[in-house]
Design a protein around this motif. Sequence first.
Motif, PDB file in Angstrom:
ATOM      1  N   GLY A 263       0.681  -1.138   0.128  1.00 59.90           N
ATOM      2  CA  GLY A 263       0.282  -0.281   0.265  1.00 59.90           C
ATOM      3  C   GLY A 263       0.540   1.328   0.186  1.00 59.90           C
ATOM      4  O   GLY A 263       1.824   1.076  -0.885  1.00 59.90           O
ATOM      5  N   LEU A 264       0.011   2.219   0.043  1.00 63.46           N
ATOM      6  CA  LEU A 264       1.214   3.935  -0.014  1.00 63.46           C
ATOM      7  C   LEU A 264       1.292   3.753   1.812  1.00 63.46           C
ATOM      8  O   LEU A 264       0.383   4.173   2.249  1.00 63.46           O
ATOM      9  CB  LEU A 264       0.049   4.751  -0.444  1.00 63.46           C
ATOM     10  CG  LEU A 264       0.429   6.031  -0.556  1.00 63.46           C
ATOM     11  CD1 LEU A 264       1.962   6.566  -0.949  1.00 63.46           C
ATOM     12  CD2 LEU A 264      -0.859   6.889  -0.501  1.00 63.46           C
ATOM     13  N   VAL A 265       2.148   4.860   2.126  1.00 58.46           N
ATOM     14  CA  VAL A 265       2.097   4.363   3.679  1.00 58.46           C
ATOM     15  C   VAL A 265       3.754   6.153   3.768  1.00 58.46           C
ATOM     16  O   VAL A 265       4.255   6.156   2.204  1.00 58.46           O
ATOM     17  CB  VAL A 265       3.084   3.527   4.359  1.00 58.46           C
ATOM     18  CG1 VAL A 265       4.356   3.053   3.044  1.00 58.46           C
ATOM     19  CG2 VAL A 265       4.105   3.940   5.470  1.00 58.46           C
ATOM     20  N   GLN A 266       3.260   7.113   4.077  1.00 63.29           N
ATOM     21  CA  GLN A 266       4.299   8.321   4.459  1.00 63.29           C
ATOM     22  C   GLN A 266       5.791   7.566   4.614  1.00 63.29           C
ATOM     23  O   GLN A 266       5.505   6.425   5.767  1.00 63.29           O
ATOM     24  CB  GLN A 266       3.785   9.389   5.240  1.00 63.29           C
ATOM     25  CG  GLN A 266       2.778   9.958   5.094  1.00 63.29           C
ATOM     26  CD  GLN A 266       1.797  10.327   5.934  1.00 63.29           C
ATOM     27  OE1 GLN A 266       2.269  10.130   7.527  1.00 63.29           O
ATOM     28  NE2 GLN A 266       1.346  11.407   5.765  1.00 63.29           N
ATOM     29  N   PRO A 267       6.737   8.101   5.084  1.00 62.97           N
ATOM     30  CA  PRO A 267       8.103   8.127   4.864  1.00 62.97           C
ATOM     31  C   PRO A 267       7.835   8.165   6.994  1.00 62.97           C
ATOM     32  O   PRO A 267       7.792   8.661   7.367  1.00 62.97           O
ATOM     33  CB  PRO A 267       8.849   9.264   4.723  1.00 62.97           C
ATOM     34  CG  PRO A 267       8.344   9.926   3.742  1.00 62.97           C
ATOM     35  CD  PRO A 267       6.595   9.414   4.105  1.00 62.97           C
ATOM     36  N   GLY A 268       8.438   6.901   7.137  1.00 63.78           N
ATOM     37  CA  GLY A 268       8.554   6.175   8.810  1.00 63.78           C
ATOM     38  C   GLY A 268       7.605   6.075   9.185  1.00 63.78           C
ATOM     39  O   GLY A 268       7.661   5.087  10.109  1.00 63.78           O
ATOM     40  N   GLY A 269       6.903   5.295   8.429  1.00 63.35           N
ATOM     41  CA  GLY A 269       5.472   4.512   8.961  1.00 63.35           C
ATOM     42  C   GLY A 269       6.443   3.222   8.214  1.00 63.35           C
ATOM     43  O   GLY A 269       7.125   2.613   7.984  1.00 63.35           O
ATOM     44  N   SER A 270       5.364   2.201   8.284  1.00 62.23           N
ATOM     45  CA  SER A 270       5.225   0.729   8.478  1.00 62.23           C
ATOM     46  C   SER A 270       4.423  -0.068   8.313  1.00 62.23           C
ATOM     47  O   SER A 270       2.885   0.794   7.714  1.00 62.23           O
ATOM     48  CB  SER A 270       5.156   0.569  10.326  1.00 62.23           C
ATOM     49  OG  SER A 270       6.409   0.876  11.011  1.00 62.23           O
ATOM     50  N   LEU A 271       4.718  -1.092   7.396  1.00 62.23           N
ATOM     51  CA  LEU A 271       3.962  -2.099   6.783  1.00 62.23           C
ATOM     52  C   LEU A 271       4.368  -3.621   7.074  1.00 62.23           C
ATOM     53  O   LEU A 271       5.088  -4.070   7.451  1.00 62.23           O
ATOM     54  CB  LEU A 271       3.855  -1.893   5.592  1.00 62.23           C
ATOM     55  CG  LEU A 271       2.828  -0.887   4.226  1.00 62.23           C
ATOM     56  CD1 LEU A 271       3.429  -0.771   3.200  1.00 62.23           C
ATOM     57  CD2 LEU A 271       1.383  -0.840   4.832  1.00 62.23           C
ATOM     58  N   ARG A 272       2.909  -5.164   6.641  1.00 66.18           N
ATOM     59  CA  ARG A 272       3.602  -5.661   7.760  1.00 66.18           C
ATOM     60  C   ARG A 272       2.867  -6.516   5.861  1.00 66.18           C
ATOM     61  O   ARG A 272       1.912  -6.352   5.368  1.00 66.18           O
ATOM     62  CB  ARG A 272       2.990  -6.696   8.141  1.00 66.18           C
ATOM     63  CG  ARG A 272       3.202  -8.016   9.001  1.00 66.18           C
ATOM     64  CD  ARG A 272       2.197  -8.333   9.435  1.00 66.18           C
ATOM     65  NE  ARG A 272       2.524  -9.722  10.342  1.00 66.18           N
ATOM     66  CZ  ARG A 272       2.463 -10.971  11.121  1.00 66.18           C
ATOM     67  NH1 ARG A 272       0.770 -10.611  10.992  1.00 66.18           N
ATOM     68  NH2 ARG A 272       1.985 -11.529  11.231  1.00 66.18           N
ATOM     69  N   LEU A 273       3.814  -6.932   4.966  1.00 69.09           N
ATOM     70  CA  LEU A 273       3.842  -7.796   4.340  1.00 69.09           C
ATOM     71  C   LEU A 273       3.774  -9.610   4.079  1.00 69.09           C
ATOM     72  O   LEU A 273       4.059 -10.178   5.194  1.00 69.09           O
ATOM     73  CB  LEU A 273       4.385  -7.950   2.854  1.00 69.09           C
ATOM     74  CG  LEU A 273       5.130  -6.191   2.639  1.00 69.09           C
ATOM     75  CD1 LEU A 273       5.649  -7.173   1.691  1.00 69.09           C
ATOM     76  CD2 LEU A 273       3.797  -5.586   2.049  1.00 69.09           C
ATOM     77  N   SER A 274       2.467  -9.973   3.548  1.00 67.57           N
ATOM     78  CA  SER A 274       2.322 -11.307   3.942  1.00 67.57           C
ATOM     79  C   SER A 274       2.197 -12.085   2.790  1.00 67.57           C
ATOM     80  O   SER A 274       1.826 -11.940   1.646  1.00 67.57           O
ATOM     81  CB  SER A 274       1.042 -11.638   4.283  1.00 67.57           C
ATOM     82  OG  SER A 274       0.573 -11.315   5.859  1.00 67.57           O
ATOM     83  N   CYS A 275       3.182 -13.408   2.830  1.00 68.13           N
ATOM     84  CA  CYS A 275       2.674 -14.217   1.702  1.00 68.13           C
ATOM     85  C   CYS A 275       1.959 -15.631   1.743  1.00 68.13           C
ATOM     86  O   CYS A 275       2.592 -16.089   2.965  1.00 68.13           O
ATOM     87  CB  CYS A 275       4.006 -14.935   0.940  1.00 68.13           C
ATOM     88  SG  CYS A 275       4.512 -15.289  -0.571  1.00 68.13           S
ATOM     89  N   ALA A 276       0.776 -15.770   0.994  1.00 64.57           N
ATOM     90  CA  ALA A 276       0.269 -17.795   2.167  1.00 64.57           C
ATOM     91  C   ALA A 276       0.392 -18.136   0.395  1.00 64.57           C
ATOM     92  O   ALA A 276       0.777 -18.069  -0.514  1.00 64.57           O
ATOM     93  CB  ALA A 276      -1.032 -17.109   1.980  1.00 64.57           C
ATOM     94  N   VAL A 277       1.477 -19.329   1.174  1.00 59.35           N
ATOM     95  CA  VAL A 277       0.887 -20.267   0.190  1.00 59.35           C
ATOM     96  C   VAL A 277       0.735 -21.263   0.137  1.00 59.35           C
ATOM     97  O   VAL A 277       0.830 -22.308   1.201  1.00 59.35           O
ATOM     98  CB  VAL A 277       2.996 -20.659   0.214  1.00 59.35           C
ATOM     99  CG1 VAL A 277       3.128 -21.460  -0.745  1.00 59.35           C
ATOM    100  CG2 VAL A 277       3.904 -19.201   0.581  1.00 59.35           C
ATOM    101  N   SER A 278       0.241 -21.772  -0.796  1.00 62.71           N
ATOM    102  CA  SER A 278      -0.771 -22.989  -1.461  1.00 62.71           C
ATOM    103  C   SER A 278       0.071 -24.557  -1.148  1.00 62.71           C
ATOM    104  O   SER A 278       1.394 -24.645  -1.279  1.00 62.71           O
ATOM    105  CB  SER A 278      -2.097 -23.578  -2.249  1.00 62.71           C
ATOM    106  OG  SER A 278      -1.168 -23.469  -3.324  1.00 62.71           O
ATOM    107  N   GLY A 279      -0.119 -25.638  -0.579  1.00 62.48           N
ATOM    108  CA  GLY A 279       0.558 -26.992  -1.306  1.00 62.48           C
ATOM    109  C   GLY A 279       1.205 -26.867   0.944  1.00 62.48           C
ATOM    110  O   GLY A 279       0.743 -26.383   1.385  1.00 62.48           O
ATOM    111  N   SER A 280       1.761 -28.646   0.371  1.00 60.57           N
ATOM    112  CA  SER A 280       2.323 -28.722   1.363  1.00 60.57           C
ATOM    113  C   SER A 280       3.275 -28.976   2.020  1.00 60.57           C
ATOM    114  O   SER A 280       4.200 -29.096   2.595  1.00 60.57           O
ATOM    115  CB  SER A 280       2.055 -30.038   1.842  1.00 60.57           C
ATOM    116  OG  SER A 280       2.729 -31.411   0.932  1.00 60.57           O
ATOM    117  N   ILE A 281       3.749 -28.110   1.135  1.00 58.23           N
ATOM    118  CA  ILE A 281       5.677 -28.576   0.827  1.00 58.23           C
ATOM    119  C   ILE A 281       6.591 -27.249   1.457  1.00 58.23           C
ATOM    120  O   ILE A 281       7.496 -27.655   1.898  1.00 58.23           O
ATOM    121  CB  ILE A 281       5.947 -28.221  -0.857  1.00 58.23           C
ATOM    122  CG1 ILE A 281       5.670 -27.363  -1.395  1.00 58.23           C
ATOM    123  CG2 ILE A 281       5.831 -29.311  -1.631  1.00 58.23           C
ATOM    124  CD1 ILE A 281       6.317 -26.148  -3.200  1.00 58.23           C
TER     125      ILE A 281
END
Length: 122
Positions: A10-28
Amino acid sequence: QVQLVESGGGLVQPGGSLRLSCAVSGSIFSSYAMAWYRQALGKQRELVAAISSGGGTIRYTDSVKGRFTISRDNAKNTVYLQMNSLKPEDTAVYYCNLGTRMGPFVRPGDYWGQGTQVTVSS
């Protein structure tokens, strides 16, 4: 079929925070190292952070050390990137990668997500 789905950009101001997630399908998921890469406009894709399958080995590119934290939850098949103290130069499309090779030089694996845009701007 393995699928990686990123979220949290997303859009965030300098000094701000974000949390990215990556969901993986499958059992590996729990058998493989994971990484986050990013690609800014007009630049090559670069490694941001990588984490081994069990989470015991972590690597960061120098520009994000002390600001970003990579983690994983093998029970949820998800890898995270907590980004704090964001700077305009962190603006890029962020991609998660499955099957990362954690040797002396980190190499990407064969599976990629679709990417999520991170924009740091006032």
